[in-house]
Scaffold this active site. Sequence first.
Site, PDB file in Angstrom:
ATOM      1  N   ARG A  47       7.684 -38.775   6.877  1.00 26.00           N
ATOM      2  CA  ARG A  47       9.117 -39.061   6.861  1.00 26.00           C
ATOM      3  C   ARG A  47       9.647 -39.126   5.436  1.00 26.00           C
ATOM      4  O   ARG A  47       8.964 -39.610   4.532  1.00 26.00           O
ATOM      5  CB  ARG A  47       9.388 -40.412   7.541  1.00 26.00           C
ATOM      6  CG  ARG A  47       8.913 -40.518   8.961  1.00 26.00           C
ATOM      7  CD  ARG A  47       9.731 -39.779   9.966  1.00 26.00           C
ATOM      8  NE  ARG A  47      11.145 -40.056   9.910  1.00 26.00           N
ATOM      9  CZ  ARG A  47      11.994 -39.699  10.876  1.00 26.00           C
ATOM     10  NH1 ARG A  47      11.554 -39.077  11.970  1.00 26.00           N
ATOM     11  NH2 ARG A  47      13.268 -39.953  10.762  1.00 26.00           N
ATOM     12  N   VAL A  48      10.858 -38.679   5.263  1.00 23.36           N
ATOM     13  CA  VAL A  48      11.502 -38.791   3.956  1.00 23.36           C
ATOM     14  C   VAL A  48      12.597 -39.853   3.997  1.00 23.36           C
ATOM     15  O   VAL A  48      13.297 -40.067   3.026  1.00 23.36           O
ATOM     16  CB  VAL A  48      12.095 -37.436   3.492  1.00 23.36           C
ATOM     17  CG1 VAL A  48      10.978 -36.431   3.245  1.00 23.36           C
ATOM     18  CG2 VAL A  48      13.077 -36.880   4.518  1.00 23.36           C
ATOM     19  N   ASP A  49      12.753 -40.516   5.144  1.00 24.40           N
ATOM     20  CA  ASP A  49      13.756 -41.586   5.230  1.00 24.40           C
ATOM     21  C   ASP A  49      13.030 -42.927   5.339  1.00 24.40           C
ATOM     22  O   ASP A  49      11.861 -43.033   5.050  1.00 24.40           O
ATOM     23  CB  ASP A  49      14.689 -41.347   6.423  1.00 24.40           C
ATOM     24  CG  ASP A  49      13.908 -41.180   7.729  1.00 24.40           C
ATOM     25  OD1 ASP A  49      12.679 -41.378   7.735  1.00 24.40           O
ATOM     26  OD2 ASP A  49      14.547 -40.842   8.743  1.00 24.40           O
ATOM     27  N   ASP A  50      13.731 -43.956   5.755  1.00 21.82           N
ATOM     28  CA  ASP A  50      13.111 -45.279   5.796  1.00 21.82           C
ATOM     29  C   ASP A  50      12.489 -45.581   7.149  1.00 21.82           C
ATOM     30  O   ASP A  50      12.625 -46.672   7.689  1.00 21.82           O
ATOM     31  CB  ASP A  50      14.140 -46.345   5.408  1.00 21.82           C
ATOM     32  CG  ASP A  50      14.615 -46.126   3.985  1.00 21.82           C
ATOM     33  OD1 ASP A  50      13.760 -45.782   3.151  1.00 21.82           O
ATOM     34  OD2 ASP A  50      15.818 -46.266   3.729  1.00 21.82           O
TER      35      ASP A  50
END
Length: 695
Positions: A563-566
């Site tokens: 993932r590149v988000d939180d």
Amino acid sequence: KMTTDNHLRHVESLPVFPSGAGNIPRLNAVILGEALASEENDYVFPSDDFSRNAHVSSPSQYLEMYKRSVEDPAGFWSEIASEFYWEKKWGDKVCSENLDVGKGAVNIEWFKGGITNICYNCLDRNVEIGNGDKVALYWEGNDLGSDDSLTYSQLLEKVCQLANYLKDVGVKKGDAVIIYLPMLMELPIAMLACARIGAIHSVVFAGFSSESLAQRIVDCKPKVVLTCNAVKRGAKVIGLKDIVDAGLAESTKNGVSVDVCLTYENQTALKRENTKWTQGRDIWWQDVVPKYPSTCDVEWVDAEDPLFLLYTSGSTGKPKGVLHTTGGYMVYTATTFKYAFDYKPSDIYWCTADCGWITGHSYVTYGPLLNGASCIVFEGAPTYPDASRCWDIVDKYKVSIFYTAPTLVRSLMREGTQHVTRYSRKSLRVLGSVGEPINPSAWRWFFNVVGDSRCPISDTWWQTETGGFMITPLPGAWAQKPGSATYPFFGVQPVIVDEKGNELEGECSGYLCVKHSWPSAFRTLFGDHERYETTYFKPFPGYYFTGDGCSRDKDGYYWLTGRVDDVINVSGHRIGTAEVESALVSHPQCAEAAVVGVEHEVKGQGIYAFVTLVEGVPYSEDLRKSLVMAVRTQIGAFATPDKIHWAPGLPKTRSGKIMRRILRKIASRQLDELGDISTLAEPAVVDQLIALADK
Ligand code: WTA
């Protein structure tokens, strides 16, 4: 007709099978093993025999089908859809879509105007075509020796009885029903009964706490909650009804009360005499449901009528109600199941996922049943009574397709191969992996040890939002590379973009997006279409943004990098760091919290929490425990933080934004890679944090 896009060039680079390729995997995988220098060039070929008998046998056959699927999606998908029962055929437009926020509201429709029912297609249709006496579900209980099964005809009867009951208590088309059940056969039965009458089911994983359950009840306002009194998991008994009671009390406080709580008596876990009861609201399933007729007319619904809501984590604290509709979801889950596992009617299929997650929706319940498959529903824990339970089950039922998560593979790998090799596993034919990237060494162990170097692994990349597989091997069609999900499924057009949204070509890394819709794409976030657009379609206009990072190698293989988000993936469970933070700060002695994912040997990612206490509160072991407890009670035990790191302060920019990049480095002890910290409001907090790292 859509135009042939650039991405076709990427799939056209698929390597051609060398002759005699079938002999290569043994050599590669067993003899060379981990010593192979270059992961990316390490092709593992299906055997000639496997390929010859597969639905898709070669790269060229795939290419031909793939081309058609993206050049003529309407034709491609209508042909497949016609294999199902439709009360009325869809209108002229097979698909209409707008993914570009600049051109108005995001909108996706497939088979609009078509009238069908997914429960009918899973059950009645199978009975009609002669599968009535075939086992639909094998149930394997938590305790060794406890089992059961239902044929397609029997399952249909059970579903009809429950559907009749639900109608009788006032559940109508479009009403929400919450299902909070463990892996009993009643769980898929409940889902199918809702689908039969056009009600929208929302399954809440039975590991969620009462507060999470309440949050979901308040959001979707169900007419009925379906649950059971308790469940045994391993050696423990978990009182699910107590959790539901607390959840219902909490939601009543928030203005949403539920009139009916239908409770299945799970006798091996808890007797009814010992179950707390609210007269008038609570009803024993076994007392009422069997009295209803075992046939029930189907509620015919539009292809675009909602089928279910499934809450999932995002980058803010509030879970998102991912909404899937009927027609496209039906066609797509059935098709992906068939091709990605090379499913044949003689297969026995076992997916270890819980129906509380999307994998259990699409690939325990709907996809397999739509194909008339015999599937296993397993109540217990895969390591109970010991680490060989899975192989015991594989041999007992002669499982031929085994689909699981890398975290289970890694945890079994640690227990040693003797637990596996004691069992025959001869029935296995195809293996599958889902939930997080599978590291090459786990891949090899799965392939060599579990599958005896004989079974291709379908490493399926997809999401709650996508409804079905997006990037996945077709096991007989091309070579695999350990750790790569390989190529896009029919109709899926992945693109990799840079931070400005430019499509990258050839070998590259960036953000994974998808161009155009596919039939099982989610249609909205329940009650919040704006959040749907903002989260998924605004970051890169014109594309669906997945939230994942990805690279593509010189052979066109896709490698998901996380993932590149939180959002973090803990044992294949998707958790928003913001949810954990909000649980922590609800603790009266916590002033602030920042949570990051950190590499974990078994779980893939672990939960690492930086916690700033209220002024004057001293650190203590008890406080640490009570902070962890706050997360367990607000989310569930599966979200238990692995580490609480005391933080006198958090690294913030001058505008007050927490620099998570730095926290990630501290959490993974990559202290020489902190980067530039001079832009921090107070650079000194970094040294304070490092000093407290092991306190
Ligand atoms: C991750 C689960 C790498 C990914 C079906 C995605 C994967 C998130 C894979 C969705 C895979 C899932 N390889 N990563 N084969 N499968 N993921 O919604 O980060 O629970 O965005 O759906 O899991 O998780 P979700």
